[in-house]
Design an enzyme around this catalytic site. Structure first.
Site, mmCIF file in Angstrom:
data_model
loop_
_atom_site.group_PDB
_atom_site.id
_atom_site.type_symbol
_atom_site.label_atom_id
_atom_site.label_comp_id
_atom_site.label_asym_id
_atom_site.label_seq_id
_atom_site.Cartn_x
_atom_site.Cartn_y
_atom_site.Cartn_z
ATOM 1 N N ASN A 42 0.811 -1.106 -0.061
ATOM 2 C CA ASN A 42 -0.035 0.195 0.052
ATOM 3 C C ASN A 42 0.735 1.249 0.124
ATOM 4 O OD1 ASN A 42 0.545 -0.798 2.405
ATOM 5 N ND2 ASN A 42 -1.382 0.121 3.526
ATOM 6 N N ILE A 43 0.418 2.273 -0.611
ATOM 7 C CA ILE A 43 1.226 3.502 -0.928
ATOM 8 C C ILE A 43 0.381 4.822 -0.627
ATOM 9 C CG2 ILE A 43 2.364 4.880 -2.562
ATOM 10 C CD1 ILE A 43 2.729 2.364 -4.113
ATOM 11 N N GLU A 44 0.504 5.326 0.823
ATOM 12 C CA GLU A 44 -0.663 6.396 1.011
ATOM 13 C C GLU A 44 -0.006 7.656 0.636
ATOM 14 O OE1 GLU A 44 -0.904 5.678 5.336
ATOM 15 O OE2 GLU A 44 -2.025 3.781 4.729
ATOM 16 N N GLU A 55 -3.334 -4.651 -2.901
ATOM 17 C CA GLU A 55 -3.789 -5.478 -3.937
ATOM 18 C C GLU A 55 -3.755 -4.987 -5.228
ATOM 19 O OE1 GLU A 55 -4.731 -4.901 -1.119
ATOM 20 O OE2 GLU A 55 -6.069 -6.371 0.003
ATOM 21 N N CYS A 91 -10.139 -4.824 0.516
ATOM 22 C CA CYS A 91 -11.283 -3.958 0.596
ATOM 23 C C CYS A 91 -12.179 -3.796 -0.629
ATOM 24 C CB CYS A 91 -10.983 -2.533 0.838
ATOM 25 S SG CYS A 91 -10.298 -1.828 -0.750
ATOM 26 N N CYS A 94 -10.779 -3.124 -4.010
ATOM 27 C CA CYS A 94 -10.006 -3.906 -4.599
ATOM 28 C C CYS A 94 -10.726 -5.105 -4.939
ATOM 29 C CB CYS A 94 -8.872 -4.614 -3.482
ATOM 30 S SG CYS A 94 -7.622 -3.071 -3.234
HETATM 31 N N1 THU Z 1 -5.314 -1.516 2.641
HETATM 32 C C1 THU Z 1 -4.447 -2.475 1.704
HETATM 33 O O1 THU Z 1 -3.552 -2.132 1.124
HETATM 34 N N2 THU Z 1 -5.204 -3.640 1.483
HETATM 35 C C2 THU Z 1 -6.136 -4.019 2.308
HETATM 36 O O2 THU Z 1 -6.803 -5.006 2.019
HETATM 37 C C3 THU Z 1 -6.932 -3.122 3.408
HETATM 38 C C4 THU Z 1 -6.535 -1.860 3.430
HETATM 39 C C5 THU Z 1 -4.540 -0.318 3.222
HETATM 40 C C6 THU Z 1 -5.057 0.856 2.666
HETATM 41 C C7 THU Z 1 -4.375 1.897 3.751
HETATM 42 O O3 THU Z 1 -3.225 2.485 3.311
HETATM 43 C C8 THU Z 1 -4.269 0.781 4.991
HETATM 44 O O4 THU Z 1 -4.338 -0.260 4.843
HETATM 45 C C9 THU Z 1 -5.317 1.336 6.151
HETATM 46 O O5 THU Z 1 -6.658 1.352 5.665
#
Ligand code: THU
Length: 141
Positions: A42-44, A55, A91, A94
């Site tokens: 994940n990349i915020e 994903e 989520c 995804c």
């Molecule tokens: N996130 C994912 O990368 N995949 C998931 O299956 C659920 C949530 C990330 C998004 C965000 O960067 C962090 O988790 C918290 O929600």
């Protein structure tokens, strides 16, 4: 590439997660039908909504390399700098991206923790009565 190996790659991919806001690091490893594996984290973003889940990072890497068919994805996530102790399910966004490119009856979603694979579900089980290309009569075969 078995489920355990795919999960190990997902856990490894968490190391590159950019998560200064949630401190929740997720990794994914996507197995294309070609046999190649694409990892993602994940990349915020400071503006929050541009955040990309692990994903989708894996899917977009694979799609941008020309892959169109997929067999399975392993996912692991939890607090940054800790080994994942609970499963981290994809989520809804995804799941919908998976729905675009994967057969809901066949595509496997492997959810694991530091102790190994915990749950394996099909996309159809994760997203029942989904909306996808077939709904619009698009046959991608
Ligand atoms: N996130 C994912 O990368 N995949 C998931 O299956 C659920 C949530 C990330 C998004 C965000 O960067 C962090 O988790 C918290 O929600």
């Amino acid at each position: 590439m078995d489920e355990r190996e795919l999960l190990a790659l997902a856990i490894k991919a968490r190391e590159h997660a950019y998560v200064p806001y949630s401190h929740w690091a997720v990794g994914a490893a996507l197995l294309a039908s070609s046999g190649r594996v694409y990892t993602g984290c994940n990349i915020e973003n400071a503006a929050y909504t541009p955040t990309n889940c692990a994903e989708r990072t894996a899917f977009f890497k694979a799609l941008s390399e020309g892959e169109r068919k997929f067999d399975a994805i392993a996912v692991a996530g939890g607090p940054e700098h800790e080994e994942p102790e609970e499963i981290c399910a994809p989520c809804g966004v995804c799941r919908q991206v998976m729905m675009e490119f994967c057969d809901p009856g066949q595509f496997r979603v492997i959810l694991g923790t530091k102790d190994g694979v915990q749950t394996v579900m099909t996309l159809g089980e994760l997203l029942p009565v989904g909306f996808g290309p077939q709904t619009l009569g698009i046959d991608k075969e």
